[in-house]
Design a protein around this motif. Structure first.
Motif, PDB file in Angstrom:
ATOM      1  N   ASP A   1       0.845  -1.193   0.000  1.00 30.45           N
ATOM      2  CA  ASP A   1       0.000   0.000   0.000  1.00 30.45           C
ATOM      3  C   ASP A   1       0.885   1.249   0.000  1.00 30.45           C
ATOM      4  N   TRP A   2       0.515   2.240  -0.805  1.00 24.08           N
ATOM      5  CA  TRP A   2       1.336   3.453  -0.872  1.00 24.08           C
ATOM      6  C   TRP A   2       1.371   4.213   0.442  1.00 24.08           C
ATOM      7  N   ARG A   3       0.414   3.945   1.334  1.00 25.44           N
ATOM      8  CA  ARG A   3       0.371   4.631   2.619  1.00 25.44           C
ATOM      9  C   ARG A   3       1.403   4.093   3.612  1.00 25.44           C
TER      10      ARG A   3
ATOM     11  N   TRP B   1       3.782  -2.489  -4.729  1.00 26.65           N
ATOM     12  CA  TRP B   1       3.250  -3.583  -5.543  1.00 26.65           C
ATOM     13  C   TRP B   1       1.931  -3.111  -6.146  1.00 26.65           C
ATOM     14  N   ALA B   2       1.849  -3.023  -7.475  1.00 31.34           N
ATOM     15  CA  ALA B   2       0.689  -2.430  -8.141  1.00 31.34           C
ATOM     16  C   ALA B   2       0.198  -3.325  -9.276  1.00 31.34           C
ATOM     17  N   ARG B   3      -1.096  -3.251  -9.535  1.00 28.69           N
ATOM     18  CA  ARG B   3      -1.692  -4.041 -10.608  1.00 28.69           C
ATOM     19  C   ARG B   3      -1.282  -3.501 -11.985  1.00 28.69           C
ATOM     20  N   ARG B   4      -1.139  -4.426 -12.928  1.00 26.87           N
ATOM     21  CA  ARG B   4      -0.863  -4.045 -14.317  1.00 26.87           C
ATOM     22  C   ARG B   4      -2.157  -3.751 -15.081  1.00 26.87           C
ATOM     23  N   GLY B   5      -3.279  -4.148 -14.541  1.00 30.72           N
ATOM     24  CA  GLY B   5      -4.566  -3.964 -15.200  1.00 30.72           C
ATOM     25  C   GLY B   5      -5.682  -3.968 -14.189  1.00 30.72           C
ATOM     26  N   ASP B   6      -6.890  -4.137 -14.674  1.00 28.91           N
ATOM     27  CA  ASP B   6      -8.058  -4.023 -13.811  1.00 28.91           C
ATOM     28  C   ASP B   6      -8.997  -5.220 -13.904  1.00 28.91           C
ATOM     29  N   LEU B   7      -8.996  -5.886 -15.063  1.00 34.19           N
ATOM     30  CA  LEU B   7     -10.011  -6.896 -15.339  1.00 34.19           C
ATOM     31  C   LEU B   7      -9.363  -8.205 -15.763  1.00 34.19           C
ATOM     32  N   PHE B   8      -9.761  -9.291 -15.100  1.00 30.79           N
ATOM     33  CA  PHE B   8      -9.179 -10.620 -15.332  1.00 30.79           C
ATOM     34  C   PHE B   8     -10.295 -11.576 -15.751  1.00 30.79           C
ATOM     35  N   ALA B   9     -10.117 -12.240 -16.892  1.00 25.22           N
ATOM     36  CA  ALA B   9     -11.118 -13.179 -17.410  1.00 25.22           C
ATOM     37  C   ALA B   9     -10.669 -14.617 -17.201  1.00 25.22           C
ATOM     38  N   VAL B  10     -11.621 -15.476 -16.883  1.00 21.94           N
ATOM     39  CA  VAL B  10     -11.364 -16.899 -16.667  1.00 21.94           C
ATOM     40  C   VAL B  10     -12.193 -17.700 -17.663  1.00 21.94           C
ATOM     41  N   HIS B  11     -11.522 -18.424 -18.541  1.00 21.20           N
ATOM     42  CA  HIS B  11     -12.191 -19.338 -19.479  1.00 21.20           C
ATOM     43  C   HIS B  11     -12.025 -20.728 -18.877  1.00 21.20           C
ATOM     44  N   ALA B  12     -12.993 -21.152 -18.062  1.00 22.67           N
ATOM     45  CA  ALA B  12     -12.809 -22.309 -17.181  1.00 22.67           C
ATOM     46  C   ALA B  12     -12.948 -23.637 -17.919  1.00 22.67           C
ATOM     47  N   ALA B  13     -12.306 -24.651 -17.344  1.00 22.59           N
ATOM     48  CA  ALA B  13     -12.427 -26.030 -17.824  1.00 22.59           C
ATOM     49  C   ALA B  13     -13.407 -26.790 -16.935  1.00 22.59           C
ATOM     50  N   GLY B  14     -13.779 -28.000 -17.371  1.00 27.25           N
ATOM     51  CA  GLY B  14     -14.753 -28.773 -16.615  1.00 27.25           C
ATOM     52  C   GLY B  14     -14.273 -30.152 -16.227  1.00 27.25           C
TER      53      GLY B  14
END
Length: 462
Positions: free
Chosen positions: A131-133, A144-157
């Motif tokens: 945390d920057w604080r 430690w910072a995120r490279r993006g905002d949205l993560f998709a999961v193409h799941a298996a069964g």
């Protein structure tokens, strides 16, 4: 999820459940209808992703507390109309995965959820703060910072355990969208429901069942994605750095002459048959310094004793699938086996059950070279290729392994295996290839791809 007329798997969007006009039937292993699963259109996917990007990031402490609560809900709560035992029965009935394997997978997912606070700490570089604080940024520190905002999961069964990897993205502060398998969407639905009930806002964790065309849009328009599939899937996404493709593991065991394999036959057999041989960590090749035939014969004997049981039997280990699918796999096995000598499964791996479907029986083949092409063949059941290895063969035959269990005391060889980039995980001694613990990387920590360090220094008034 459970309504009059059968099971309905709806999308879980930012504004709540959504039943699409287009739906696909859900069936049991026997072919009997179970219900339907929505197939959301591209417009709904794009609107969902936009709403998720606009949603605020859940603070770290809130995320970890919610993950702890979600673990208990996933284990014990009635979610989507199904109590835990009813959910296990549904997954087993629909997918042919033995109930015992489903329960193992459920425990694993719960352990993963509980461990995220610790896992994130383990994965974060020692010199970075979360945390920057943090007071360290007053004099200068990495954050430690995120490279993006949205993560998709193409799941298996193949088993519910595949859902034990992506919660790390949620712990890191990503918004996560899950595209469930149409074969077994029940675990994804239950897990997303548990996470929402535990406190994650709907716009931070969504479930979007779609067809394959729309699934490609979801992957393309997210910041990062994880996809599961065969070598064709790995090849499709190999050049896209934002996609983590989880394909064949080609996990292996090496036994050198200074180790008596007879003392480890249970570990070797367990590495092949764990979770019905469906996991990417299951051993598909065993290389032996010296004559490999005695080990192959002993392995065939052990695996051949596993009984063929329906998936609802408490002692079932092996997966059951529609008979036509098992026949097709058996036909393919005979095709790729070529000149390999079958010690088990040569007469077929199809064992039809009177209750419907067929058991995928184990297969053991002996090859005569550490470069035999069969050593790279991975199939969704306990199928293992056993062959010879000599020190002069080096580590080339052991490359491209998700897990390598090396039963050896040779330090120079261990150093070489550890230095080989295509061996992802190295286990030594009496440890199966299927060994997993929360906090230990699977294909590296997910955060290695999703996070980065940023330099920061601030004044006391910031």
């Amino acid at each position: 999820m459970q309504v009059d007329g059968g099971v309905q798997i709806d999308a879980l969007g930012p504004a709540g459940p959504y039943r699409a006009r287009a739906r696909q039937p859900l069936a049991a292993l026997s072919g009997a209808a179970i219900g339907e699963i929505s197939q959301v259109p591209a417009l709904y996917v794009r609107r969902t992703l936009a709403a998720m990007r606009a949603a605020p990031v859940v603070p770290g402490a809130v995320r970890f507390d919610a993950l702890d609560r979600a673990a208990e809900l996933f284990l014990t709560a009635t979610l989507g109309g199904f109590a835990p035992d009813e959910y296990v029965e549904l997954v087993s009935t629909a997918s042919g995965v033995p109930r015992g394997v489903v329960r193992q997978s459920v425990e694993w997912i719960a352990d993963v959820l509980r461990s995220q606070r610790h896992t994130v700490e383990l994965a974060r570089p020692h010199g970075a703060v979360a945390d920057w604080r943090h007071e360290k940024t007053l004099t200068g520190s990495a954050v430690w910072a995120r490279r993006g905002d949205l993560f998709a999961v193409h799941a298996a069964g193949n088993t519910p355990a595949v859902h034990g990897l992506w919660p790390e993205a949620l712990a890191l502060g990503y918004k996560v969208v899950v595209r469930p398998s149409s074969r077994e969407p029940y675990t994804a639905f239950r897990l997303v429901e548990a996470l929402r009930t535990a406190g994650f806002p709907p716009a931070t964790i969504t479930l979007l069942p779609t067809d394959h065309t729309v699934a490609d849009i979801l992957i393309e328009e997210s910041d990062f994605a994880i996809v599961y599939g065969g070598q064709d899937v790995v090849d499709k996404y190999a050049a896209i750095p934002t996609v983590l493709a989880q394909g064949p593991g080609r996990s292996k065991i090496l036994i050198t002459a200074d180790v008596d394999w007879r003392e480890h036959i249970d570990v070797i057999a367990g590495s092949v048959s764990h979770l019905g041989g469906t996991a990417c960590t299951c051993a598909t090749a065993v290389l032996v310094e010296g004559d490999p035939e005695p080990l192959a014969a002993a392995l065939a004997d052990r695996l051949g004793r596993i009984p063929s049981l329906p998936p609802d039997h408490p002692d079932a280990i092996l997966t059951v699938a529609p008979t036509a699918s098992v026949v097709a796999i058996d036909r393919y096995l005979h095709q790729v086996a070529g000149d390999a000598r079958a010690l088990l499964g040569g007469d077929g791996i199809v064992d039809v059950l009177p209750t419907g479907g067929a058991v995928l029986r184990p297969a053991v083949h002996l090859v005569d070279s550490p470069t035999a092409p069969q050593l790279g063949v991975e199939l969704p059941f306990p199928c293992v290729w056993v062959g010879p290895w000599r020190p002069e063969d080096g580590i080339a035959p052991l490359r491209d392994s998700l897990v390598l269990t090396a039963m050896t005391g040779r330090a120079e060889l261990i150093d070489a295996l550890l230095d080989e980039p295509s061996i992802i995980n190295l286990y030594l001694g009496d440890n199966p290839t299927t060994w997993l613990r929360p906090g230990i990387p699977h294909d590296g920590y997910l955060s290695e791809r999703l996070m980065r360090t940023k330099g920061m220094i601030r004044s006391a008034v910031a």
